[in-house]
Design an enzyme around this catalytic site. Structure first.
Site, PDB file in Angstrom:
ATOM      1  N   GLN A  45      -6.293  -8.009  -2.578  1.00  0.00           N
ATOM      2  CA  GLN A  45      -6.232  -7.061  -1.450  1.00  0.00           C
ATOM      3  C   GLN A  45      -7.626  -6.657  -0.984  1.00  0.00           C
ATOM      4  O   GLN A  45      -7.828  -6.347   0.193  1.00  0.00           O
ATOM      5  CB  GLN A  45      -5.443  -5.804  -1.849  1.00  0.00           C
ATOM      6  CG  GLN A  45      -3.950  -5.999  -2.000  1.00  0.00           C
ATOM      7  CD  GLN A  45      -3.558  -6.303  -3.428  1.00  0.00           C
ATOM      8  OE1 GLN A  45      -4.334  -6.847  -4.205  1.00  0.00           O
ATOM      9  NE2 GLN A  45      -2.333  -5.970  -3.795  1.00  0.00           N
TER      10      GLN A  45
ATOM     11  N   ASP B 129      -1.508   5.152  -6.364  1.00  0.00           N
ATOM     12  CA  ASP B 129      -0.098   4.861  -6.103  1.00  0.00           C
ATOM     13  C   ASP B 129       0.807   5.966  -6.636  1.00  0.00           C
ATOM     14  O   ASP B 129       1.888   6.189  -6.107  1.00  0.00           O
ATOM     15  CB  ASP B 129       0.264   3.510  -6.715  1.00  0.00           C
ATOM     16  CG  ASP B 129      -0.451   2.400  -5.965  1.00  0.00           C
ATOM     17  OD1 ASP B 129       0.082   1.938  -4.951  1.00  0.00           O
ATOM     18  OD2 ASP B 129      -1.580   2.056  -6.356  1.00  0.00           O
TER      19      ASP B 129
ATOM     20  N   ASN C 145      -3.180   3.287 -10.189  1.00  0.00           N
ATOM     21  CA  ASN C 145      -3.667   2.566  -9.007  1.00  0.00           C
ATOM     22  C   ASN C 145      -3.686   1.083  -9.368  1.00  0.00           C
ATOM     23  O   ASN C 145      -3.354   0.692 -10.502  1.00  0.00           O
ATOM     24  CB  ASN C 145      -5.056   3.077  -8.589  1.00  0.00           C
ATOM     25  CG  ASN C 145      -5.468   2.572  -7.211  1.00  0.00           C
ATOM     26  OD1 ASN C 145      -4.710   2.702  -6.252  1.00  0.00           O
ATOM     27  ND2 ASN C 145      -6.640   1.974  -7.103  1.00  0.00           N
TER      28      ASN C 145
ATOM     29  N   GLY D 102       0.864  -1.180   0.000  1.00  0.00           N
ATOM     30  CA  GLY D 102       0.000   0.000   0.000  1.00  0.00           C
ATOM     31  C   GLY D 102       0.900   1.229   0.000  1.00  0.00           C
ATOM     32  O   GLY D 102       1.851   1.316   0.786  1.00  0.00           O
TER      33      GLY D 102
END
Ligand code: MRU
Length: 352
Positions: A196, A237, A247, A52
């Site tokens: 995730q 990200d 992302n 993350g």
């Protein structure tokens, strides 16, 4: 954030040892891992024990503080530069990693002597994690205004507190709205291949007592078309200067589906995710991970062991890009600690 009622951060440092929640074992096993030196930190990032964007940045900042402690007086800067490089090479896409390493390194270089450089590295690393938690809380406050009582929110991957020091980015508005007394329902995309969403987001939402359903990645269009989704919020990200946003893989198609179905699509991220050196999404480096992640799956056996099983036949091949880029035109707004910006205005925000 609270796990089983006890307050935690995802990552912290005690007496030179970095401590992280072991994310590869969740939701089956809750374990704190000690990372005694910066090599262990680098390995934990590469192997996704910690993952993350925000959490990677926080742990890399602490890793730099360890580099400073480990470096001998003789050859101090050689050791520091190679430690910084080791941390930078762990994963390519999350901007927060590069932000944190640079922030600690720049502060150390401005120090008058080595002793001060070591002290400053620790102070700046702690500041990065504290700021991350505070910025995510602010994202929660701004983002909660988008969530009406009874709203149904779709999210992709995990951008909750496990992906930051605390609060999270995409999930912070949901947690804040809940604390404000609003009723919220979350569609959590499973997010193959690492899952995730199924593994981490579902566990966080359970810990936070938020009503949710895990959905297969390819079910999002079905629910949007039925009018069951009021808005989409995902994390990021790396955000380029023109608002294009990288992302987790699959985000792009959710944004296109949201556009097609008239559902507002928001990105939530602290300013440390913005990379003004990247003019557009085309310049964002995209990680390609091992094909094994696609060819198999990880889960809990009946004997209580977390293990990997193979899905495909033994000779199958796969491609495994970890991220994709959502063009700015699909993004209704980017929620940062400064408020909600149109993507074309994101270049006005300087990472603090
Ligand atoms: O590969 P990961 O698990 O490190 O992925 C990063 C992410 O958590 C997601 O892309 C997320 O949505 C943005 S980071 C908060």
């Amino acid at each position: 954030m609270k796990v089983n009622g006890k307050a935690y951060r995802t990552v912290w440092m005690e007496d030179g040892v970095v401590k992280v929640i072991h994310q590869a074992l969740l939701p089956h096993i809750f374990k704190i891992v000690d990372l005694p030196d910066h090599r262990a930190v680098a390995e934990a990032i590469s192997s996704m024990i910690i993952r993350g964007a925000g959490a990677i940045g926080d742990v890399a900042g602490y890793g730099m503080a360890q580099v400073a402690r480990e470096a001998p007086d003789e050859g101090f800067w050689d050791y520091v530069n190679s430690g910084a490089q080791r941390l930078r090479q762990t994963r390519p896409t999350a901007q927060n990693l590069f932000y944190a390493v640079k922030k600690v390194l720049d502060a150390m270089k401005a120090a008058p002597n080595i002793k001060e450089a070591r002290r400053i590295a620790q102070e700046v690393a702690q500041g990065i994690a504290d700021a991350d938690a505070a910025q995510c809380e602010a994202i929660g406050r701004y983002g909660a205004d988008l969530i009406k009582d009874g709203a149904r929110v779709l999210t992709h991957c995990n951008a909750g507190w496990l992906a930051f020091a605390d609060w999270g980015s995409a999930l912070a508005p949901i947690y804040m709205a809940k604390r404000q007394g609003k009723k919220v329902f979350v569609f959590a995309d499973e997010t193959r291949p690492r899952c995730q969403g199924a593994i981490l987001t579902a566990w966080e939402l359970y810990q936070e007592d938020v009503d949710y359903a895990v959905i297969a990645d390819n079910a999002a269009g079905y629910f949007m078309h039925r009018g069951d989704v009021d808005l989409v919020i995902t994390g990021a990200d790396r955000i380029a200067a023109n608002g294009d946003t990288a992302n987790k893989i699959g985000t792009y198609e959710k944004a296109v589906l949201a556009h097609e179905n008239g559902v507002p699509f928001y990105i939530a991220a602290p300013s440390s995710t913005i990379d003004l050196q990247c003019p557009s999404g085309d310049a964002i480096p995209i990680e390609e991970r091992s094909e094994e992640e696609v060819l198999g799956a990880v889960g809990l056996t009946a004997e209580g062991v977390v293990t990997r099983v193979r899905i495909t036949h033994a000779k199958a091949h796969a491609r495994n890009p970890g991220f994709d880029v959502t063009p700015a035109r699909y993004i209704a707004g980017i929620i940062t600690e400064h408020g909600i910006s149109k993507p074309d205005k994101i270049k006005l925000i300087k990472p603090s």
